[in-house]
Write a protein that holds these residues in place. Structure first.
Motif, mmCIF file in Angstrom:
data_model
loop_
_atom_site.group_PDB
_atom_site.id
_atom_site.type_symbol
_atom_site.label_atom_id
_atom_site.label_comp_id
_atom_site.label_asym_id
_atom_site.label_seq_id
_atom_site.Cartn_x
_atom_site.Cartn_y
_atom_site.Cartn_z
ATOM 1 N N THR A 1 45.955 50.110 28.925
ATOM 2 C CA THR A 1 45.769 51.122 27.887
ATOM 3 C C THR A 1 45.165 50.431 26.667
ATOM 4 N N PHE A 2 44.119 51.007 26.118
ATOM 5 C CA PHE A 2 43.477 50.409 24.944
ATOM 6 C C PHE A 2 43.670 51.291 23.719
ATOM 7 N N VAL A 3 44.020 50.669 22.614
ATOM 8 C CA VAL A 3 44.020 51.349 21.323
ATOM 9 C C VAL A 3 43.051 50.560 20.448
ATOM 10 N N ALA B 1 30.636 55.465 23.975
ATOM 11 C CA ALA B 1 30.577 54.799 25.279
ATOM 12 C C ALA B 1 31.938 54.695 25.952
ATOM 13 N N ILE B 2 33.006 54.431 25.177
ATOM 14 C CA ILE B 2 34.258 54.068 25.853
ATOM 15 C C ILE B 2 35.450 54.967 25.551
ATOM 16 N N ALA C 1 31.475 47.478 27.784
ATOM 17 C CA ALA C 1 31.523 47.523 29.252
ATOM 18 C C ALA C 1 32.753 46.783 29.756
ATOM 19 N N LEU C 2 33.069 45.645 29.105
ATOM 20 C CA LEU C 2 34.246 44.868 29.505
ATOM 21 C C LEU C 2 35.518 45.689 29.312
ATOM 22 N N ILE C 3 35.609 46.377 28.180
ATOM 23 C CA ILE C 3 36.802 47.193 27.898
ATOM 24 C C ILE C 3 36.948 48.288 28.957
ATOM 25 N N SER C 4 35.831 48.941 29.290
ATOM 26 C CA SER C 4 35.872 49.996 30.317
ATOM 27 C C SER C 4 36.342 49.431 31.652
#
Lengths: 268, 378
Positions: A197-199, A210-211, A185-188
């Motif tokens: 941007t997440f890798v 989920a994400i 949830a935190l990453i989202s």
């Protein structure tokens, strides 16, 4: 939307390995700004190796890595340092500095790379800890934190310089499902609120579903990308048996106790 | 998202009638651009004595959350203590986050530090820790003695292969450095004593000094101190890392006693390899002194006769007996400090340091006792 500037990471024909062992062959993909991009694959498929090569920890045997239009591998000196500051990395173990408090861990990059006044740094550290949901933990030592809290502090530290990209290696490893869901949830939220941007390297199906906006799946046998797309597409429509097995958590035929050939047996 | 993330942040401050002030923020706000903006806003807002402050963040993009620090400072009246502050244009999610953040008691959070203990508290804690440490040392000594006795009764249960491995890594591999240092110390004693003894025409007694010193003091002490620094610290770090990685817990839950499984072999190895290395140290020290004397014009036979006349078998026996005790001390202390390791990688470093310091202290203490007892007996 400018198509070109929307690409923040471009990996072109990357090949990597250790010693005589070739792990990755001809890996090419692109990551778009603001998306949560997930690298999946079975154990030993080279997920973490790929991540370490993208962030410049190891030089690849072949290929190029472009971060926001700049070639990471050819960048030298100050240009490389400036490029490295555009992304943060969260390691599997958290890799917090055990001799420093939570606040000191988060503050370290600010002390080293900014000329912010002391009072501003204190407010920034406070804001980072608020963002990851750890207000009140500033004075604690890493050894006093749970695994989930350590991961959150590691995220706060990686975000200290407001990077555009965050790399996470197995963020949910060793966490219970509830804590892992909290981390997802935190990453989202970080992606939505701040456009980061997440890798992410993971094999946690729950997190992937989920994400992940997009995933690539690595193949341990060939060292190449087996599949690329949205998780739902791959789960529902991929005809590749390895992809199906991964998303449906099925064992590889021949690896049950009655079928497995033990190492050292004469028929090996 | 189309906006480049490196667009610099811009601000516009508008002062209106009735003490109303509007701050318009545009661009991408991150920790790199915030320092200048913070100083600019402070310089422009503080003199205005605003009664109401409106922050328009519609065209502002927060990169990574660092900018929240500035927005919170503005919202809590950091630059405008008398003003009612509103922030608009952030979007629902960020607005809620800022509202929650601004509502927190930042002063209380910031001052929540570890309380510095008073002097009597510190003294009390230190004494308690010393007593606990002493108790643990005595318990460890007793346990080791019992395990050694048990190993003698049941030698088949003893892990001799591990002792052999430890003797190689901690002993045989240390031979070159131990020999070199002893040779150099022998040379040093020879050179230092040559000038004063020359005044009395007694340079032949360099052989007595080096021979007697190497056998009774230099050999056992030098070997023990070098092994404490090299191998004792390694024992502490190795066992400490095992504790941090929960390998000791795994041994315990398997029903294996970590002291019997790990420490017994190390202490046995220490008691075997220290006297062996001490023999080399004695010889290397004497060789150093011999080289100096050869340089001064004495013949090999003169040096040999002088050394054998001054060094007796009971001196060698005394030196080797001490070295067995010293070996038990450095290996035992190394293991004990390893078992006492706390949490985290720093704890391993602390244990290794404590192992070296305690070992050297105890070795010198034991040597003093040996010297006093030797004097009284003679």
């Amino acid at each position: 939307m400018n198509g070109e500037s929307d690409i923040v990471i471009a990996v072109r024909h990357l090949a990597a390995g250790y010693g005589d062992r070739q792990i990755l062959r001809d890996i090419s993909f692109e990551v778009r700004r603001g998306e949560v991009f997930v690298i999946i694959g079975g154990s030993g498929s080279g997920k973490s190796t790929l991540l370490k090569h993208i962030i410049g920890l190891f030089p690849p045997r072949q290929g190029e890595v472009w971060i926001e239009g700049e070639n990471l591998l050819s960048a030298q000196g100050e240009a490389r340092t400036r490029l490295l500051r555009r992304f943060g990395v969260v390691y599997q173990s958290g890799a917090l500095f055990g001799s420093m408090t939570v606040a000191e861990n988060v503050r370290l990059p600010l002390d080293e790379f900014t000329d912010l006044p002391e009072v501003v740094k204190e407010h920034v550290v406070s804001a980072k800890l608020k963002v990851v949901g750890l207000t009140g933990a500033a004075h604690l030592m890493p050894a006093e934190l749970s695994g989930g809290m350590q991961k959150r502090v590691a995220i706060a530290r990686a975000m200290a310089l407001d990077p555009h990209i965050l790399f996470l290696d197995e963020p949910s490893a060793g966490l219970d499902p509830i804590t892992a869901a909290g981390l997802d949830a935190l990453i989202s939220q970080l992606s939505r609120y701040f456009g980061i941007t997440f890798v992410i390297v993971t094999h946690d199906l729950g997190s992937i579903n989920a994400i992940a906006d997009r995933v690539i799946m690595l193949d341990a046998q060939s060292g190449t990308i087996l599949a690329e797309g949205r998780p739902a597409e791959l789960r529902e429509h991929s005809a590749n048996p390895s992809v199906q097995r991964f998303f449906n958590r099925q064992a590889i035929p021949g690896q049950t106790m009655s079928e497995v050939k033990f190492y050292g047996s004469k028929d090996q | 998202m189309t906006e480049s993330p490196t667009t610099a942040v811009q601000t516009e401050v508008q002062a209106q009638e009735g003490g109303r002030v509007t701050v318009v923020l545009r661009g991408a706000l991150d920790v790199q651009t915030m320092g200048g903006l913070w100083r600019e806003l402070e310089a422009r807002l503080r003199p205005l004595k605003a009664a109401a402050l409106e922050v328009d963040a519609t065209a502002l993009r927060l990169c990574g959350g660092g900018g929240l620090a500035l927005l919170r400072f503005l919202k809590t009246g950091g630059f405008t203590p008398m003003a009612k502050v509103t922030v608009r244009g952030l979007g629902e999610d960020l607005d809620q986050l800022l509202w929650l953040f601004a509502d927190e008691d930042s002063e209380a959070a910031a001052t929540e530090r570890r309380r510095t203990p008073s002097l009597p508290e510190e003294v009390g804690t230190s004494v308690r820790a010393s007593v606990r440490d002493l108790r643990e040392q005595i318990a460890f000594l007793g346990k080791m003695a019992a395990e050694l006795a048990g190993a003698m009764v049941h030698p088949e249960r003893f892990r001799w292969r591990e002792v052999k491995r430890l003797c190689i890594t901690a002993g045989a591999n240390a031979l070159p450095i131990v020999s070199l240092l002893s040779l150099l110390v022998g040379l040093m004693i020879g050179f230092e004593s040559a000038a004063p003894l020359a005044q009395f025409g007694a340079q032949i007694f360099i052989a007595n000094m080096v021979g007697f010193g190497a056998v009774r003091e230099l050999g056992p002490m030098m070997t023990a101190i070098m092994l404490a620094g090299r191998s004792g610290a390694a024992f502490a770090a190795e066992i400490g890392t095992m504790k941090v990685n929960e390998e000791l817990a795994a041994l315990t839950t398997m029903g294996l006693d970590p002291i019997r499984f790990l420490a017994l072999q190390r202490v046995t190895a220490g008691m075997i390899l220290t006297p062996l290395l001490t023999v080399y140290t004695m010889l290397a020290g004497m060789l150093g002194g011999t080289l100096v004397m050869l340089g001064l014009g004495f013949s090999i036979s003169e040096i040999y006769n002088q050394m054998t006349a001054s060094v007796h078998l009971h001196d060698i026996r005394f030196g080797l007996s001490k070295s067995i005790v010293f070996g038990a001390i450095f290996s035992g202390v190394g293991c004990l400090r390893g078992f006492q390791t706390g949490q985290g990688p720093i704890a391993v470093g602390v244990s290794a340091t404590r192992a070296v310091v305690s070992s050297i202290l105890l070795i010198i203490l034991a040597d003093t006792v040996f010297a006093a007892v030797g004097f009284l007996v003679s």
